[in-house]
Write an enzyme that holds these catalytic residues in place. Structure first.
Site, mmCIF file in Angstrom:
data_model
loop_
_atom_site.group_PDB
_atom_site.id
_atom_site.type_symbol
_atom_site.label_atom_id
_atom_site.label_comp_id
_atom_site.label_asym_id
_atom_site.label_seq_id
_atom_site.Cartn_x
_atom_site.Cartn_y
_atom_site.Cartn_z
ATOM 1 C CE LYS A 13 -1.998 -1.202 3.951
ATOM 2 N NZ LYS A 13 -1.320 -2.476 4.227
ATOM 3 N NE ARG A 88 -4.701 -1.317 10.104
ATOM 4 C CZ ARG A 88 -3.585 -0.905 9.523
ATOM 5 N NH1 ARG A 88 -3.516 0.251 8.951
ATOM 6 N NH2 ARG A 88 -2.539 -1.691 9.487
ATOM 7 N NE ARG A 160 5.947 -0.225 10.200
ATOM 8 C CZ ARG A 160 4.841 -0.372 9.481
ATOM 9 N NH1 ARG A 160 4.754 0.146 8.269
ATOM 10 N NH2 ARG A 160 3.824 -1.043 9.961
ATOM 11 N NE ARG A 171 2.156 -4.854 11.248
ATOM 12 C CZ ARG A 171 3.273 -4.667 10.540
ATOM 13 N NH1 ARG A 171 4.437 -5.006 11.041
ATOM 14 N NH2 ARG A 171 3.214 -4.124 9.349
HETATM 15 P P1 AP5 Z 1 4.795 -1.606 1.974
HETATM 16 O O1 AP5 Z 1 4.454 -0.801 0.782
HETATM 17 O O2 AP5 Z 1 5.519 -0.931 3.081
HETATM 18 O O3 AP5 Z 1 3.505 -2.377 2.518
HETATM 19 P P2 AP5 Z 1 2.189 -1.854 3.230
HETATM 20 O O4 AP5 Z 1 1.025 -2.458 2.549
HETATM 21 O O5 AP5 Z 1 2.213 -0.359 3.341
HETATM 22 O O6 AP5 Z 1 2.346 -2.573 4.629
HETATM 23 P P3 AP5 Z 1 2.340 -2.031 6.114
HETATM 24 O O7 AP5 Z 1 3.064 -3.037 6.952
HETATM 25 O O8 AP5 Z 1 2.785 -0.607 6.185
HETATM 26 O O9 AP5 Z 1 0.853 -2.111 6.461
HETATM 27 P P4 AP5 Z 1 0.258 -2.097 7.816
HETATM 28 O O10 AP5 Z 1 -1.138 -1.926 7.417
HETATM 29 O O11 AP5 Z 1 0.556 -3.212 8.712
HETATM 30 O O12 AP5 Z 1 1.003 -0.866 8.579
HETATM 31 P P5 AP5 Z 1 0.534 0.606 8.897
HETATM 32 O O13 AP5 Z 1 1.738 1.457 8.892
HETATM 33 O O14 AP5 Z 1 -0.617 0.988 8.073
HETATM 34 O O15 AP5 Z 1 5.654 -2.870 1.453
HETATM 35 C C1 AP5 Z 1 6.154 -3.827 2.367
HETATM 36 C C2 AP5 Z 1 7.561 -4.271 1.938
HETATM 37 O O16 AP5 Z 1 7.478 -4.987 0.716
HETATM 38 C C3 AP5 Z 1 8.549 -3.121 1.683
HETATM 39 O O17 AP5 Z 1 9.809 -3.552 2.067
HETATM 40 C C4 AP5 Z 1 8.478 -2.909 0.161
HETATM 41 O O18 AP5 Z 1 9.694 -2.385 -0.346
HETATM 42 C C5 AP5 Z 1 8.222 -4.325 -0.332
HETATM 43 N N1 AP5 Z 1 7.365 -4.383 -1.524
HETATM 44 C C6 AP5 Z 1 6.269 -3.627 -1.782
HETATM 45 N N2 AP5 Z 1 5.702 -4.009 -2.955
HETATM 46 C C7 AP5 Z 1 6.466 -5.031 -3.433
HETATM 47 C C8 AP5 Z 1 6.398 -5.862 -4.606
HETATM 48 N N3 AP5 Z 1 5.434 -5.681 -5.542
HETATM 49 N N4 AP5 Z 1 7.343 -6.826 -4.760
HETATM 50 C C9 AP5 Z 1 8.323 -7.014 -3.823
HETATM 51 N N5 AP5 Z 1 8.443 -6.259 -2.701
HETATM 52 C C10 AP5 Z 1 7.509 -5.279 -2.501
HETATM 53 O O19 AP5 Z 1 0.026 0.453 10.394
HETATM 54 C C11 AP5 Z 1 0.915 0.180 11.462
HETATM 55 C C12 AP5 Z 1 0.155 0.107 12.766
HETATM 56 O O20 AP5 Z 1 -0.463 1.383 13.034
HETATM 57 C C13 AP5 Z 1 -0.981 -0.897 12.823
HETATM 58 O O21 AP5 Z 1 -0.537 -2.191 13.159
HETATM 59 C C14 AP5 Z 1 -1.860 -0.287 13.914
HETATM 60 O O22 AP5 Z 1 -1.333 -0.532 15.188
HETATM 61 C C15 AP5 Z 1 -1.739 1.201 13.629
HETATM 62 N N6 AP5 Z 1 -2.767 1.691 12.680
HETATM 63 C C16 AP5 Z 1 -2.545 2.238 11.454
HETATM 64 N N7 AP5 Z 1 -3.703 2.549 10.850
HETATM 65 C C17 AP5 Z 1 -4.679 2.187 11.718
HETATM 66 C C18 AP5 Z 1 -6.088 2.220 11.653
HETATM 67 N N8 AP5 Z 1 -6.744 2.706 10.576
HETATM 68 N N9 AP5 Z 1 -6.784 1.732 12.715
HETATM 69 C C19 AP5 Z 1 -6.167 1.274 13.817
HETATM 70 N N10 AP5 Z 1 -4.828 1.197 13.933
HETATM 71 C C20 AP5 Z 1 -4.093 1.654 12.895
HETATM 72 MG MG MG Z 2 2.414 0.965 4.945
#
Ligand code: AP5
Ligand code: MG
Length: 216
Positions: A13, A88, A160, A171
Protein backbone atom coordinates in the site's frame (compact mmCIF):
# COMPACT_ATOMS: atom_id res chain seq x y z
CA UNK A 1 -9.69 11.05 -7.50
CA UNK A 2 -10.69 9.73 -4.07
CA UNK A 3 -9.33 6.29 -3.42
CA UNK A 4 -8.41 3.71 -0.80
CA UNK A 5 -5.39 1.44 -1.11
CA UNK A 6 -6.38 -1.66 0.77
CA UNK A 7 -4.65 -4.90 1.71
CA UNK A 8 -2.88 -6.78 4.51
CA UNK A 9 0.37 -5.64 6.16
CA UNK A 10 3.11 -5.82 3.54
CA UNK A 11 0.73 -5.80 0.55
CA UNK A 12 2.48 -2.75 -0.92
CA UNK A 13 0.00 0.00 0.00
CA UNK A 14 2.65 2.48 1.07
CA UNK A 15 4.97 1.66 -1.83
CA UNK A 16 2.23 2.18 -4.43
CA UNK A 17 0.77 5.22 -2.68
CA UNK A 18 4.10 7.08 -2.90
CA UNK A 19 4.27 6.37 -6.65
CA UNK A 20 0.68 7.51 -7.17
CA UNK A 21 1.39 10.75 -5.31
CA UNK A 22 4.19 11.45 -7.80
CA UNK A 23 2.05 10.57 -10.80
CA UNK A 24 -1.30 12.15 -9.93
CA UNK A 25 -0.23 14.85 -7.47
CA UNK A 26 -2.85 13.91 -4.88
CA UNK A 27 -1.85 13.41 -1.22
CA UNK A 28 -1.28 10.07 0.50
CA UNK A 29 -2.95 9.79 3.88
CA UNK A 30 -1.22 6.95 5.72
CA UNK A 31 -2.59 6.49 9.22
CA UNK A 32 0.45 4.35 10.07
CA UNK A 33 2.80 7.20 9.02
CA UNK A 34 0.74 9.75 10.99
CA UNK A 35 0.86 7.58 14.12
CA UNK A 36 4.62 6.91 13.73
CA UNK A 37 5.25 10.67 13.34
CA UNK A 38 3.40 11.22 16.64
CA UNK A 39 5.47 8.53 18.34
CA UNK A 40 8.65 10.17 17.01
CA UNK A 41 7.58 13.62 18.17
CA UNK A 42 6.61 12.30 21.62
CA UNK A 43 3.01 13.57 21.52
CA UNK A 44 0.32 12.24 23.84
CA UNK A 45 -1.32 10.51 20.86
CA UNK A 46 2.02 8.89 20.00
CA UNK A 47 2.42 7.66 23.57
CA UNK A 48 -1.03 6.02 23.52
CA UNK A 49 -0.62 4.60 20.01
CA UNK A 50 2.84 3.07 20.54
CA UNK A 51 1.61 0.43 22.99
CA UNK A 52 -0.90 -0.87 20.45
CA UNK A 53 1.39 -0.59 17.45
CA UNK A 54 4.33 -2.44 19.00
CA UNK A 55 2.07 -5.42 19.71
CA UNK A 56 0.54 -5.25 16.25
CA UNK A 57 -2.92 -4.39 17.60
CA UNK A 58 -5.22 -1.73 16.19
CA UNK A 59 -5.24 1.69 17.82
CA UNK A 60 -8.82 2.44 19.06
CA UNK A 61 -11.33 3.52 16.40
CA UNK A 62 -12.22 6.87 18.01
CA UNK A 63 -8.57 7.96 17.81
CA UNK A 64 -8.29 7.07 14.13
CA UNK A 65 -11.65 8.56 13.20
CA UNK A 66 -10.59 11.89 14.76
CA UNK A 67 -7.31 11.86 12.83
CA UNK A 68 -8.97 11.14 9.50
CA UNK A 69 -11.74 13.66 10.01
CA UNK A 70 -9.22 16.47 10.52
CA UNK A 71 -6.86 15.34 7.77
CA UNK A 72 -9.53 15.03 5.06
CA UNK A 73 -10.65 18.60 5.73
CA UNK A 74 -7.20 20.00 4.92
CA UNK A 75 -7.01 22.02 1.66
CA UNK A 76 -4.70 19.60 -0.20
CA UNK A 77 -7.46 16.96 -0.16
CA UNK A 78 -9.69 19.18 -2.32
CA UNK A 79 -8.19 17.60 -5.45
CA UNK A 80 -8.45 14.06 -4.06
CA UNK A 81 -6.69 11.68 -1.68
CA UNK A 82 -5.17 8.23 -1.34
CA UNK A 83 -6.09 6.56 1.93
CA UNK A 84 -3.46 4.03 3.01
CA UNK A 85 -4.17 1.94 6.11
CA UNK A 86 -7.61 3.42 6.79
CA UNK A 87 -10.31 2.13 7.23
CA UNK A 88 -9.45 -1.06 9.11
CA UNK A 89 -12.76 -1.79 10.87
CA UNK A 90 -16.43 -1.51 9.91
CA UNK A 91 -16.82 1.28 12.42
CA UNK A 92 -13.98 3.23 10.73
CA UNK A 93 -15.57 2.61 7.31
CA UNK A 94 -18.97 3.83 8.51
CA UNK A 95 -17.39 6.95 10.00
CA UNK A 96 -15.53 7.59 6.74
CA UNK A 97 -18.78 7.49 4.82
CA UNK A 98 -20.27 10.16 7.10
CA UNK A 99 -17.16 12.39 6.83
CA UNK A 100 -17.03 12.08 3.03
CA UNK A 101 -20.75 12.89 2.79
CA UNK A 102 -20.17 16.00 4.88
CA UNK A 103 -17.36 17.26 2.64
CA UNK A 104 -19.08 16.00 -0.51
CA UNK A 105 -16.21 13.81 -1.70
CA UNK A 106 -17.52 10.33 -2.56
CA UNK A 107 -15.08 7.44 -2.87
CA UNK A 108 -14.24 6.47 -6.45
CA UNK A 109 -12.57 3.14 -5.85
CA UNK A 110 -11.03 0.73 -3.32
CA UNK A 111 -7.96 -0.99 -4.71
CA UNK A 112 -7.49 -4.28 -2.90
CA UNK A 113 -3.95 -5.67 -3.28
CA UNK A 114 -3.84 -9.46 -2.93
CA UNK A 115 -0.56 -11.10 -1.86
CA UNK A 116 -0.05 -14.62 -0.41
CA UNK A 117 0.80 -14.79 3.32
CA UNK A 118 4.25 -16.28 2.79
CA UNK A 119 5.23 -13.33 0.58
CA UNK A 120 3.84 -10.83 3.09
CA UNK A 121 6.11 -12.19 5.81
CA UNK A 122 9.10 -12.11 3.45
CA UNK A 123 8.36 -8.49 2.53
CA UNK A 124 7.74 -7.25 6.07
CA UNK A 125 10.79 -8.93 7.56
CA UNK A 126 13.08 -7.29 4.98
CA UNK A 127 11.45 -3.88 5.04
CA UNK A 128 13.25 -0.66 5.90
CA UNK A 129 11.49 2.71 6.07
CA UNK A 130 12.52 6.34 6.05
CA UNK A 131 12.42 7.98 9.47
CA UNK A 132 11.33 11.27 7.90
CA UNK A 133 9.01 10.66 4.94
CA UNK A 134 7.92 7.04 5.57
CA UNK A 135 9.07 5.73 2.15
CA UNK A 136 9.40 1.91 2.13
CA UNK A 137 12.42 -0.04 0.95
CA UNK A 138 13.38 -3.71 1.11
CA UNK A 139 16.75 -5.27 1.85
CA UNK A 140 16.43 -7.43 -1.31
CA UNK A 141 13.43 -6.43 -3.47
CA UNK A 142 13.61 -2.64 -3.30
CA UNK A 143 17.00 -1.36 -2.17
CA UNK A 144 17.72 2.35 -1.76
CA UNK A 145 20.29 3.75 -4.19
CA UNK A 146 22.61 4.51 -1.27
CA UNK A 147 22.69 2.10 1.69
CA UNK A 148 20.88 3.43 4.78
CA UNK A 149 19.71 6.63 3.04
CA UNK A 150 16.25 7.49 1.66
CA UNK A 151 16.22 8.12 -2.13
CA UNK A 152 13.42 10.68 -1.73
CA UNK A 153 14.46 12.91 1.18
CA UNK A 154 17.97 11.78 2.13
CA UNK A 155 17.05 10.91 5.73
CA UNK A 156 18.00 7.72 7.59
CA UNK A 157 16.16 4.45 6.90
CA UNK A 158 15.47 1.93 9.68
CA UNK A 159 13.48 -1.19 10.60
CA UNK A 160 10.02 -0.47 12.08
CA UNK A 161 9.61 -1.73 15.66
CA UNK A 162 6.39 -3.58 14.69
CA UNK A 163 8.22 -5.46 11.92
CA UNK A 164 9.71 -7.78 14.56
CA UNK A 165 8.70 -11.42 14.13
CA UNK A 166 6.43 -11.54 17.22
CA UNK A 167 4.33 -8.53 16.11
CA UNK A 168 4.10 -9.52 12.45
CA UNK A 169 2.04 -12.67 13.01
CA UNK A 170 -0.35 -10.73 15.25
CA UNK A 171 -0.74 -8.01 12.60
CA UNK A 172 -1.65 -10.63 10.01
CA UNK A 173 -4.19 -12.18 12.42
CA UNK A 174 -5.67 -8.78 13.26
CA UNK A 175 -6.04 -8.11 9.53
CA UNK A 176 -7.84 -11.42 9.06
CA UNK A 177 -10.16 -10.97 12.04
CA UNK A 178 -10.98 -7.25 11.91
CA UNK A 179 -10.08 -5.75 8.54
CA UNK A 180 -10.51 -8.34 5.79
CA UNK A 181 -14.31 -8.20 6.08
CA UNK A 182 -14.19 -4.72 4.56
CA UNK A 183 -13.55 -6.41 1.20
CA UNK A 184 -17.12 -7.65 1.26
CA UNK A 185 -18.34 -4.28 2.65
CA UNK A 186 -16.92 -2.38 -0.36
CA UNK A 187 -17.75 -5.14 -2.85
CA UNK A 188 -21.41 -4.69 -1.91
CA UNK A 189 -21.07 -0.97 -2.59
CA UNK A 190 -19.77 -1.79 -6.08
CA UNK A 191 -16.50 0.14 -5.78
CA UNK A 192 -14.02 -2.65 -5.02
CA UNK A 193 -11.32 -3.63 -7.52
CA UNK A 194 -9.05 -6.52 -6.55
CA UNK A 195 -5.57 -6.58 -8.09
CA UNK A 196 -2.74 -9.12 -8.05
CA UNK A 197 -0.20 -7.57 -5.68
CA UNK A 198 2.29 -10.40 -6.06
CA UNK A 199 4.06 -8.90 -9.07
CA UNK A 200 6.99 -6.57 -9.55
CA UNK A 201 6.39 -3.13 -7.99
CA UNK A 202 6.16 -1.36 -11.36
CA UNK A 203 3.83 -4.02 -12.80
CA UNK A 204 1.41 -3.49 -9.91
CA UNK A 205 1.67 0.25 -10.51
CA UNK A 206 0.76 -0.18 -14.19
CA UNK A 207 -2.27 -2.31 -13.27
CA UNK A 208 -3.41 0.40 -10.84
CA UNK A 209 -3.00 3.11 -13.47
CA UNK A 210 -5.17 1.12 -15.90
CA UNK A 211 -7.97 0.99 -13.32
CA UNK A 212 -7.61 4.68 -12.46
CA UNK A 213 -7.52 5.74 -16.11
CA UNK A 214 -10.99 4.25 -16.56
CA UNK A 215 -12.28 6.45 -13.73
CA UNK A 216 -10.84 9.72 -15.02
P1 AP5 B 1 4.80 -1.61 1.97
O1 AP5 B 1 4.45 -0.80 0.78
O2 AP5 B 1 5.52 -0.93 3.08
O3 AP5 B 1 3.51 -2.38 2.52
P2 AP5 B 1 2.19 -1.85 3.23
O4 AP5 B 1 1.03 -2.46 2.55
O5 AP5 B 1 2.21 -0.36 3.34
O6 AP5 B 1 2.35 -2.57 4.63
P3 AP5 B 1 2.34 -2.03 6.11
O7 AP5 B 1 3.06 -3.04 6.95
O8 AP5 B 1 2.78 -0.61 6.18
O9 AP5 B 1 0.85 -2.11 6.46
P4 AP5 B 1 0.26 -2.10 7.82
O10 AP5 B 1 -1.14 -1.93 7.42
O11 AP5 B 1 0.56 -3.21 8.71
O12 AP5 B 1 1.00 -0.87 8.58
P5 AP5 B 1 0.53 0.61 8.90
O13 AP5 B 1 1.74 1.46 8.89
O14 AP5 B 1 -0.62 0.99 8.07
O15 AP5 B 1 5.65 -2.87 1.45
C1 AP5 B 1 6.15 -3.83 2.37
C2 AP5 B 1 7.56 -4.27 1.94
O16 AP5 B 1 7.48 -4.99 0.72
C3 AP5 B 1 8.55 -3.12 1.68
O17 AP5 B 1 9.81 -3.55 2.07
C4 AP5 B 1 8.48 -2.91 0.16
O18 AP5 B 1 9.69 -2.39 -0.35
C5 AP5 B 1 8.22 -4.33 -0.33
N1 AP5 B 1 7.37 -4.38 -1.52
C6 AP5 B 1 6.27 -3.63 -1.78
N2 AP5 B 1 5.70 -4.01 -2.95
C7 AP5 B 1 6.47 -5.03 -3.43
C8 AP5 B 1 6.40 -5.86 -4.61
N3 AP5 B 1 5.43 -5.68 -5.54
N4 AP5 B 1 7.34 -6.83 -4.76
C9 AP5 B 1 8.32 -7.01 -3.82
N5 AP5 B 1 8.44 -6.26 -2.70
C10 AP5 B 1 7.51 -5.28 -2.50
O19 AP5 B 1 0.03 0.45 10.39
C11 AP5 B 1 0.91 0.18 11.46
C12 AP5 B 1 0.15 0.11 12.77
O20 AP5 B 1 -0.46 1.38 13.03
C13 AP5 B 1 -0.98 -0.90 12.82
O21 AP5 B 1 -0.54 -2.19 13.16
C14 AP5 B 1 -1.86 -0.29 13.91
O22 AP5 B 1 -1.33 -0.53 15.19
C15 AP5 B 1 -1.74 1.20 13.63
N6 AP5 B 1 -2.77 1.69 12.68
C16 AP5 B 1 -2.55 2.24 11.45
N7 AP5 B 1 -3.70 2.55 10.85
C17 AP5 B 1 -4.68 2.19 11.72
C18 AP5 B 1 -6.09 2.22 11.65
N8 AP5 B 1 -6.74 2.71 10.58
N9 AP5 B 1 -6.78 1.73 12.72
C19 AP5 B 1 -6.17 1.27 13.82
N10 AP5 B 1 -4.83 1.20 13.93
C20 AP5 B 1 -4.09 1.65 12.90
MG1 MG C 1 2.41 0.97 4.94
Amino acid sequence: MNLILFGPPGAGKGTQAKKLVDFYGIPQISTGDILRANVREGTELGFVAKAYMDKGDLVPDEVLIGIIKNRLKEPDCKIGFILDGYPRTVSQANALEVILDEINKPLDVILNLEVPNKKLIERISGRLICRNCGASYHRIFNQPKKEGICDICGDEIYQRSDDKEESVQNRLNVYKMQTQLLIDYYFKKGILVTLEGNKEIDEVLEDIKVVLAKLA
